[in-house]
Design a protein around this motif. Structure first.
Motif, PDB file in Angstrom:
ATOM      1  N   SER A 132       0.836  -1.198   0.000  1.00 45.20           N
ATOM      2  CA  SER A 132       0.000   0.000   0.000  1.00 45.20           C
ATOM      3  C   SER A 132       0.874   1.254   0.000  1.00 45.20           C
ATOM      4  O   SER A 132       2.086   1.193   0.234  1.00 45.20           O
ATOM      5  CB  SER A 132      -0.900   0.012   1.234  1.00 45.20           C
ATOM      6  OG  SER A 132      -0.110   0.147   2.405  1.00 45.20           O
ATOM      7  N   ILE A 133       0.246   2.391  -0.251  1.00 48.15           N
ATOM      8  CA  ILE A 133       0.973   3.661  -0.248  1.00 48.15           C
ATOM      9  C   ILE A 133       1.625   3.908   1.107  1.00 48.15           C
ATOM     10  O   ILE A 133       2.780   4.329   1.194  1.00 48.15           O
ATOM     11  CB  ILE A 133       0.019   4.822  -0.601  1.00 48.15           C
ATOM     12  CG1 ILE A 133      -0.501   4.672  -2.026  1.00 48.15           C
ATOM     13  CG2 ILE A 133       0.735   6.167  -0.447  1.00 48.15           C
ATOM     14  CD1 ILE A 133      -1.533   5.717  -2.397  1.00 48.15           C
ATOM     15  N   ALA A 134       0.868   3.632   2.175  1.00 46.40           N
ATOM     16  CA  ALA A 134       1.402   3.849   3.520  1.00 46.40           C
ATOM     17  C   ALA A 134       2.599   2.941   3.793  1.00 46.40           C
ATOM     18  O   ALA A 134       3.577   3.347   4.426  1.00 46.40           O
ATOM     19  CB  ALA A 134       0.316   3.612   4.564  1.00 46.40           C
ATOM     20  N   THR A 135       2.535   1.692   3.289  1.00 45.87           N
ATOM     21  CA  THR A 135       3.642   0.756   3.479  1.00 45.87           C
ATOM     22  C   THR A 135       4.876   1.198   2.703  1.00 45.87           C
ATOM     23  O   THR A 135       5.995   1.180   3.226  1.00 45.87           O
ATOM     24  CB  THR A 135       3.231  -0.664   3.037  1.00 45.87           C
ATOM     25  OG1 THR A 135       2.094  -1.084   3.789  1.00 45.87           O
ATOM     26  CG2 THR A 135       4.365  -1.650   3.260  1.00 45.87           C
ATOM     27  N   ILE A 136       4.671   1.602   1.453  1.00 48.82           N
ATOM     28  CA  ILE A 136       5.793   2.071   0.639  1.00 48.82           C
ATOM     29  C   ILE A 136       6.446   3.290   1.277  1.00 48.82           C
ATOM     30  O   ILE A 136       7.678   3.380   1.363  1.00 48.82           O
ATOM     31  CB  ILE A 136       5.302   2.405  -0.790  1.00 48.82           C
ATOM     32  CG1 ILE A 136       4.905   1.122  -1.526  1.00 48.82           C
ATOM     33  CG2 ILE A 136       6.385   3.155  -1.575  1.00 48.82           C
ATOM     34  CD1 ILE A 136       4.298   1.375  -2.898  1.00 48.82           C
ATOM     35  N   LEU A 137       5.631   4.240   1.736  1.00 49.97           N
ATOM     36  CA  LEU A 137       6.154   5.441   2.381  1.00 49.97           C
ATOM     37  C   LEU A 137       6.952   5.080   3.636  1.00 49.97           C
ATOM     38  O   LEU A 137       8.041   5.618   3.859  1.00 49.97           O
ATOM     39  CB  LEU A 137       5.003   6.376   2.735  1.00 49.97           C
ATOM     40  CG  LEU A 137       5.365   7.704   3.422  1.00 49.97           C
ATOM     41  CD1 LEU A 137       6.286   8.520   2.528  1.00 49.97           C
ATOM     42  CD2 LEU A 137       4.104   8.483   3.757  1.00 49.97           C
ATOM     43  N   SER A 138       6.434   4.159   4.427  1.00 51.10           N
ATOM     44  CA  SER A 138       7.117   3.757   5.658  1.00 51.10           C
ATOM     45  C   SER A 138       8.441   3.069   5.349  1.00 51.10           C
ATOM     46  O   SER A 138       9.438   3.289   6.043  1.00 51.10           O
ATOM     47  CB  SER A 138       6.222   2.824   6.479  1.00 51.10           C
ATOM     48  OG  SER A 138       5.046   3.476   6.891  1.00 51.10           O
TER      49      SER A 138
END
Length: 215
Positions: A132-138
């Protein structure tokens, strides 16, 4: 590569090993098609195979960062950490490319709707899915923080800020899974489109481990 023991990095190593164990359990869940090993909450998003793989790499990055190296080994240490960080970013780019131009499912709904029981263990694992976007960002924030940490003590402030951002993302995601905390917020779909609660918990542990490392 010879490491010097550093008691201040013990917490970081425990966090890194714990996260690796969690991710391996998730991978076993995918291989054996056991939902209870993939999800902490029934009907919630599962940690994808790709996320588990990338988080394991990030955990290894944290693990080696928890040790102090002799000056003569410092360059090798930096290169190894840089290689791990580049591997994370490269893998993310490849997965995005496969999703845009290949036959991988694009949405979380399509991914979760797949009938995994008809697939072989190898096919289930090869069906990576894009984090997910949040996972990639993290992943990007965390590995960038580790790179700053090992390259210069002068970057400690930026390292801390990046890690705090990862903690905020993980805590918000956990709250959203447990209490639907952001349902009334206009940007709630950003949090509902993907990061699994196990993924958020892993990032929370990694961030605590990173903060515990002393210069």
């Amino acid at each position: 590569m010879k490491f010097e023991r550093d008691s201040s990095g013990k917490v970081a190593r425990i966090c890194a090993i714990s996260v690796i164990i969690i991710c391996l359990i998730v991978l076993i869940g995918w291989i054996a098609n056991l939902p209870f090993l993939k999800n902490m909450i029934p009907e919630a998003n599962s940690m994808k195979v790709s996320s588990a793989f990338l988080i394991i790499i990030s955990s290894l990055n944290l693990y080696i960062t928890s040790y102090k190296l002799n000056k003569s080994k410092k360059i090798r240490y930096k290169n190894l950490s840089l290689l791990l960080s580049l591997l994370v970013i490269t893998t993310i780019m490849v997965l995005i490319f496969l999703t845009l131009f290949g036959e991988y499912p694009v949405s979380e709904q399509e991914f979760n709707a797949l009938d995994l029981s008809i697939l072989s263990p190898l096919e289930r694992v090869s069906l990576f899915g894009v984090p997910s976007i949040a996972t990639i960002l993290s992943l990007i924030l965390f590995n960038s923080a580790i790179s700053l940490k090992i390259n210069s003590y002068k970057n400690s402030r930026y390292f801390f800020n990046l890690v705090i951002l990862v903690i905020i993302i993980s805590v918000f995601t956990i709250l959203n899974h447990l209490f639907n905390f952001f349902v009334a917020v206009p940007y709630a779909p950003f949090w509902e489109t993907g990061m699994a609660i196990k993924t958020a918990f892993c990032f929370f542990l990694l961030s605590l481990g990173a903060i515990s490392i002393r210069d």
